[in-house]
Design a protein around this motif. Sequence first.
Motif, PDB file in Angstrom:
ATOM      1  N   THR A  99       0.780  -0.770  -0.676  1.00 47.51           N
ATOM      2  CA  THR A  99      -0.258  -0.162  -0.144  1.00 47.51           C
ATOM      3  C   THR A  99       0.531   0.882  -0.014  1.00 47.51           C
ATOM      4  N   TRP A 206      -7.853   2.047   0.429  1.00 46.84           N
ATOM      5  CA  TRP A 206      -7.806   0.203   0.935  1.00 46.84           C
ATOM      6  C   TRP A 206      -8.232   0.686   2.470  1.00 46.84           C
ATOM      7  N   GLY A 210      -8.688  -4.085   3.353  1.00 42.89           N
ATOM      8  CA  GLY A 210      -8.752  -4.280   1.675  1.00 42.89           C
ATOM      9  C   GLY A 210      -8.831  -3.269   1.200  1.00 42.89           C
ATOM     10  N   TRP A 211      -9.269  -3.589  -0.488  1.00 50.17           N
ATOM     11  CA  TRP A 211      -9.413  -2.390  -1.118  1.00 50.17           C
ATOM     12  C   TRP A 211     -10.678  -2.266  -1.538  1.00 50.17           C
TER      13      TRP A 211
END
Length: 258
Positions: A99, A206, A210-211
Motif C-alpha cells: 500500500t 484501502w 482491504g481494497w
Amino acid sequence: MRLSIDVMLDYTIDGEADVLLLIEAAKGADQRLELQDLRVYSPEPLRAVPGEDGIGQRCWARGKGAFRAEYKAVVEILRTPVDFSSLGDTPIRLMPPETIPYLLPSRYCESDRLEGFVTQEFGGLAAGPLATALTAWVAEHLTYASGASSGTTTALMTFAERRGVCRDYAHLLVALARAGGIPARCVSAYAPGVDPPDFHAVAELWIGGGWHLVDATRMASCGNLVRVAVGRDATDIAFMTVFGGATLNQQTVSVTPL
C-alpha cells in the motif's frame, strides 16, 4: 451480476510503432471471467505482461498503418457493497507494504498539496468515515462535463475547476484520500450505464484491511464494475499507449447486463 463487454479500437499508426494495450478484464476473487476473446491485427505476435500489482495483464503489439483491436468478454461480478462508515482505521506503520506507493503523491494526484484542505474540512475523521465523506464531497462539488479536461489535467487542477470526466473524479478522490492517510489507487474498469459509453475510471481505497472500489461520478457501483487494471494514476491504467503517433478512426465500448 453478469456483464457482456464488447470493445473495438480502430486507429491508423503513423509509420510503425509499439502499442501497449490494457483492455482485458482482470481475473480475481471478486470477478470471474466466463469467456473472453482478444483479437489484435498486428504484423508481429502479441506479448502479454502482468499489470500493476499483478492485477490484469497488458498486451504488447506492433502497429503499422491500419491497427485494429477487438475484445469480447462475459464477466460475473461477485463482490457486494460495503458500508464504509463501519470500516475501522489501521495505523500507517502497520499497513501492508504494497500500500505504500498509494500513500504518496504521483504525477496526476498531488496529494501533498491537498493535505491542508483535508485537515481543515475533515479533521477528526479517518478510515471508513473519512472515505465516505471524501467520496460525497467529490460527487457533490464536481460537475461531469465531457471535454472539460485533457490528458494533462491533474487532481489539483480539477479541484480548482470543479468539473471534469471520470478520470478527473478518480484522480481527485485518490489525491484527497492519500492526503488523509488512506492508500488509494486509480482503476480502469468497464461498467454499464456510463454516459457516454467508454472506458471508465474509478478509485479504489484501502480501508478496513482491504481494497474497495468507489465511483465518485455515481454512474456505477462496486457491484457492477469490472476491474481491468490498477495504478498510481492514469499513467498506469491507460487502455492504449502508442510509442509513436496515431490517429483515431473509430472506437466503441459496449457493456451490457445479462
